[in-house]
Design a protein around this motif. Sequence first.
Motif, PDB file in Angstrom:
ATOM      1  N   CYS A 118       0.857  -1.186   0.000  1.00  0.00           N
ATOM      2  CA  CYS A 118       0.000   0.000   0.000  1.00  0.00           C
ATOM      3  C   CYS A 118       0.893   1.235   0.000  1.00  0.00           C
ATOM      4  CB  CYS A 118      -0.867  -0.023   1.251  1.00  0.00           C
ATOM      5  SG  CYS A 118      -2.142   1.227   1.253  1.00  0.00           S
ATOM      6  N   GLN A 170       5.128  -4.371 -10.010  1.00  0.00           N
ATOM      7  CA  GLN A 170       3.700  -4.458  -9.708  1.00  0.00           C
ATOM      8  C   GLN A 170       2.970  -5.297 -10.751  1.00  0.00           C
ATOM      9  OE1 GLN A 170      -0.197  -1.607  -8.827  1.00  0.00           O
ATOM     10  NE2 GLN A 170       1.768  -0.625  -9.122  1.00  0.00           N
ATOM     11  N   PHE A 179      -0.449  -5.985 -12.911  1.00  0.00           N
ATOM     12  CA  PHE A 179      -1.602  -5.233 -13.415  1.00  0.00           C
ATOM     13  C   PHE A 179      -2.534  -6.150 -14.192  1.00  0.00           C
ATOM     14  CE2 PHE A 179       1.857  -2.128 -13.199  1.00  0.00           C
ATOM     15  CZ  PHE A 179       1.249  -1.047 -12.577  1.00  0.00           C
ATOM     16  N   ARG A 202      -3.749   0.369  -2.462  1.00  0.00           N
ATOM     17  CA  ARG A 202      -3.372  -1.028  -2.274  1.00  0.00           C
ATOM     18  C   ARG A 202      -3.039  -1.619  -3.637  1.00  0.00           C
ATOM     19  NH1 ARG A 202      -8.146  -3.510   1.199  1.00  0.00           N
ATOM     20  NH2 ARG A 202      -9.194  -2.658  -0.599  1.00  0.00           N
ATOM     21  N   HIS A 203      -2.003  -2.403  -3.701  1.00  0.00           N
ATOM     22  CA  HIS A 203      -1.642  -3.031  -4.972  1.00  0.00           C
ATOM     23  C   HIS A 203      -0.858  -4.306  -4.709  1.00  0.00           C
ATOM     24  CE1 HIS A 203       1.655  -0.312  -3.871  1.00  0.00           C
ATOM     25  NE2 HIS A 203       2.451  -1.097  -4.541  1.00  0.00           N
ATOM     26  N   PHE A 233      -0.282   4.363  -5.517  1.00  0.00           N
ATOM     27  CA  PHE A 233      -1.097   3.280  -6.071  1.00  0.00           C
ATOM     28  C   PHE A 233      -2.185   2.777  -5.136  1.00  0.00           C
ATOM     29  CE2 PHE A 233       2.825   2.839  -8.630  1.00  0.00           C
ATOM     30  CZ  PHE A 233       2.257   2.891  -9.894  1.00  0.00           C
ATOM     31  N   PHE A 284      -5.817  -5.532  -7.765  1.00  0.00           N
ATOM     32  CA  PHE A 284      -4.866  -5.343  -8.869  1.00  0.00           C
ATOM     33  C   PHE A 284      -5.193  -4.050  -9.604  1.00  0.00           C
ATOM     34  CE2 PHE A 284      -4.410  -9.738  -7.878  1.00  0.00           C
ATOM     35  CZ  PHE A 284      -3.160 -10.133  -8.325  1.00  0.00           C
ATOM     36  N   ASN A 285      -4.179  -3.250  -9.885  1.00  0.00           N
ATOM     37  CA  ASN A 285      -4.387  -2.006 -10.631  1.00  0.00           C
ATOM     38  C   ASN A 285      -4.469  -2.259 -12.128  1.00  0.00           C
ATOM     39  OD1 ASN A 285      -4.636  -0.015  -8.613  1.00  0.00           O
ATOM     40  ND2 ASN A 285      -2.444  -0.162  -8.187  1.00  0.00           N
TER      41      ASN A 285
END
Length: 522
Positions: free
Chosen positions: A167, A411, A413, A173-174, A171, A381-382
């Motif tokens: 976090c 990260q 995605f 939370r990711h 972003f 998920f972003n």
Amino acid sequence: MVNLWKRESSVRDTNYCDLFSHLGNGQYEHLSRELQQGKTEKSTDVSIAYRLQGNDLFRENKIAQAMELYNKSLCFAEIGTENVSLVYANRSSCFLALKMYEEALIDIELAVKAKYPDRLMAKLMRRQATCLRLMEAEPQRKRFQPKLSFQSHDRYPCLANSLEMKCNQKFGRHIVATRDIEVDKMILVERNFASVSIDDERMSCAKCMKTKANFIACSMCTDAMYCCIDCMQRDATHKMTCGQFNGVDGSMKLYIQTVFIAISLFKNVDNLMEFVEEALKSNGIQESMMDAKSQYRLFLSIQPSINEHDKDDLMFDAQKIYIILQSTPTIKILFGSVAKQRFLQHLVLHHLLVTVRNRFQVSADGDHLKTTEIASITCIFNHSCYPNAFNHVIDNQSVLITIRPVEKGEQLFISYLGEETEKSTDFRRMSLMNDFGFFCECDKCVPRCSRSDRVAMEMDSYFKYIKQNYKIAFDEKVRRIALKEVCIRFLNKYGHLPWSDELNLVTFCYVKWFFEYSTVDY
Ligand SMILES: [Zn+2]
Ligand SMILES: [Zn+2]
Ligand SMILES: [Zn+2]
């Protein structure tokens, strides 16, 4: 939303404010009437009509459609009538035609148990013998079961242990990788928090969304069927809503279902209220997700993103859901006091705001059944228009697979745009801004792949193979598996580069295979 979770006054424990104070009686009555009109009842005549239509389709060799009509026929059949047994028997022919022998045998058994008429029994027994003979000759494969490619995470068992939740300011939370991950690795297999079928519920199990199964119908209503007794008994939400929501459309049904799921998790409304109020106080990373309650806790913590234009529509939908809920006896009893009703108003709006943006919609299992669902971890998920993971729904589970190599610390995605990921940059950016409130600057929106990298990819023998074969390879199993393997090798080699047309083509092929064929080609 301005008033969400606001109380009437600052004095502790006063009621939540009335979100729908301007709601007139007229609308309430209109909606209740609409729901009443949508109601259908069991009817032997209707059941027989559907079964005969099914027989016509079966004769035309339209097996899937025939099966759909048999299922409809079953939902309308009055319990204990001969028609029930005839439907099971007819459906067994469909399973036989689909080479699903185990299912065919189960349907034959169901037909016999439902007092299949003696005059036809010899024919049914011949079918049973055929099934057993064919089954020996060509053993059936088990259904594809999605499975993590790594050990599961110790606090979020649906997630691979090669990922971690983080976090930060930028972003929120990711999810990031804690080790290098190659392409074609399953990194999440999460049971959906809620899911409904959009067009016709008579194609899948009302509890687990399984399709092409030995469905049995709810004995009370005409719109729920189950793949097994266990699913039927475990469907706590249906017990509260049986026969009452015929007139409600797909997305609305999903919003309503999330509320019923929440209610069904607790002994009573006081426990629910306590849990929700506690969950709303915390922010940041939740410690674990081990059971249905912690999944709900995570669901409540998902950021609802609201677009100013939609505010009135969302409020209107929340009102509508609240009215629908109020029209069911269970809710009336459970939420008897003003304090509880006000809580319910806010809960409905909160669920709606979370679900409206974070739900996804898919065609399940290669069938034309469309479902819409929401899963708590998947929502974390972003987005990227050229993501490194792809999400799909298999057996009512949200499944994520890597489609580009991921380095330790990077990260993960997914794309929020579904099929629209292939649309123009302007379209994608507008759509993301409208629905999620951000301006996308991913490497598809801002292409930055160098000319020399693109030339290297074009000259690569894997790429040449893919370009030559992708239009024809999907029709035949051996060729499409070969194509998939080449795509994986290419993506492991070049997938770390920023987006380009070359990578787009290869990713497209790999995703097409995963989406349409992974459950058949395993
Ligand atoms: Zn089921
Ligand atoms: Zn029912
Ligand atoms: Zn983008």
